[in-house]
Design an enzyme around this catalytic site. Structure first.
Site, PDB file in Angstrom:
ATOM      1  N   GLY A   1     -28.130 -31.471  -9.436  1.00 39.61           N
ATOM      2  CA  GLY A   1     -28.078 -32.472 -10.490  1.00 39.61           C
ATOM      3  C   GLY A   1     -27.375 -31.939 -11.724  1.00 39.61           C
ATOM      4  N   CYS A   2     -27.059 -32.853 -12.644  1.00 39.04           N
ATOM      5  CA  CYS A   2     -26.305 -32.468 -13.840  1.00 39.04           C
ATOM      6  C   CYS A   2     -27.144 -31.623 -14.795  1.00 39.04           C
ATOM      7  CB  CYS A   2     -25.745 -33.709 -14.526  1.00 39.04           C
ATOM      8  SG  CYS A   2     -26.962 -35.015 -14.835  1.00 39.04           S
ATOM      9  N   TYR A   3     -28.325 -32.113 -15.183  1.00 38.93           N
ATOM     10  CA  TYR A   3     -29.183 -31.311 -16.049  1.00 38.93           C
ATOM     11  C   TYR A   3     -29.564 -29.971 -15.399  1.00 38.93           C
ATOM     12  CZ  TYR A   3     -30.171 -35.163 -19.383  1.00 38.93           C
ATOM     13  OH  TYR A   3     -30.097 -36.155 -20.336  1.00 38.93           O
TER      14      TYR A   3
END
Length: 349
Positions: free
Chosen positions: A152-154
């Site tokens: 994921g991005c975070y």
């Protein structure tokens, strides 16, 4: 492995999908042979994205694993959570390599997935087959793999900011706080009240406090690196910009480590890792400095008064946080240069 491969993109009408198209069109060893959408099959791709007029002339295919297998060698699943759990096994059974950009195969514990994502978990046997593709940390596992769960991005921003210290055992693992801010594109192209212009413009707010689905993913990654369970506090915020994530991370340093020692630890850990740039001491990254690129820029500061370290980690959420890392993982899967098709500079200003 060398040569050119054929790529299909499922969920190609979302922001992650169109970013994959932008990157793969520049990749010298990839040819896009199928753009796929379950909701817009049969329509011209450029009906939704006119900026690709005369670049992508295809009509959107339906989700048909056998048809896709006849046209492609690898499939990217840029689909909403809960969709890949059902479709990824079918593509694997059809003989395709699969890179999943959703969260369906990242978490090893199905009960944790169900709690945070509010969907039934994927078949555990396929979850075990999926390699977690945080390229700078687990890249050796991705080499030659057929099935990759793209981070994921975070979690990408947060984990890259913390892994060197966690691996070295230089911080109190019970003291980690991650305060992260994201641009609106991270919520996808679908309409919602939260991302409505009037709600986001001239506004700044936290969301999913203490219950964001990326919390267990960050904890799982850091626990794997530490060799023991890690529990942390993660709070995401939405800011009125299109692209970017800036994670501001706090932790208690152990054994009186100095700022210079920590900086050298990061410099050595990321040496040779081409998409992580460690800033000189006293210099800190901004989201605009990585926009449109696959870079993660890291800056750090040690407060001798409190004994805490502050780490700033900046990425483009659609590139390093999604499509760019997926292409990086494809390169590793195929045995190509890790930076193939990704060696471009950030867009500035």
């Amino acid at each position: 492995m060398s040569g050119t491969i054929r790529a299909a993109i499922v969920g190609s009408t979302g922001y992650g999908g169109v970013e994959l198209i932008r990157l793969l069109l520049q990749h010298p060893k990839v040819r896009i042979t199928s753009v796929i959408s379950s909701s817009a099959a049969g329509q011209l791709y450029t009906d939704g994205y006119p900026h690709l007029t005369e670049i992508i002339t295809d009509r959107l295919d339906a989700v048909d694993p056998e048809l896709v297998a006849s046209k492609a060698d690898v499939v990217f699943l840029a689909t909403p959570h809960g969709v890949s759990a059902a479709t990824a096994p079918k593509f694997l059974e059809a003989g395709l390599k699969v890179i999943d950009l959703s969260g369906d195969f990242r978490l090893q514990d199905g009960s944790v997935y169900e709690k945070y994502y509010k969907h039934a978990p994927a078949d555990p046997s396929y979850v075990k087959k999926a390699v977690y593709g945080l390229a700078e940390v687990f890249g050796a596992d991705v080499n030659g793999a057929s099935f990759v769960a793209n981070p994921g991005c975070y979690p990408t921003s947060a984990a890259l900011g913390l892994v060197p210290l966690v691996q070295a055992g230089w911080i109190d693992l019970d003291s980690i706080i991650i305060d992260a801010k994201s641009g609106v594109s991270g919520a996808g192209r679908g309409m919602s009240l939260t991302t409505h212009f009037s709600e986001v413009n001239e506004n700044f707010f936290a969301y999913k406090i203490n219950k964001h689905q990326h919390t267990p993913e960050i904890e799982q990654t850091l626990s794997r690196v530490a060799g023991r369970p890690v529990t942390l506090t993660f709070t995401p915020h939405l800011v009125p910009m299109t692209r970017g994530i800036l994670s501001t991370i706090y932790a208690k340093l152990e054994n009186g480590r100095t700022e210079a020692e920590v900086h050298e630890l990061y410099r050595q850990y990321y040496e040779g890792r081409r998409f992580v740039r460690v800033r000189p001491l006293g210099k800190f990254p901004a989201t605009k400095e990585v926009a449109g690129s696959n870079y993660c820029d890291i800056g750090l500061s040690v407060d001798a008064r409190t004994g805490r370290i502050t780490i700033l980690s900046a990425i483009d959420n659609l590139v390093k946080g999604a499509a760019g890392q997926a292409v990086q993982n494809l390169n590793l899967m195929m045995g190509w240069d890790e930076a193939e098709g990704l060696a471009f500079t950030p867009v500035y200003p």
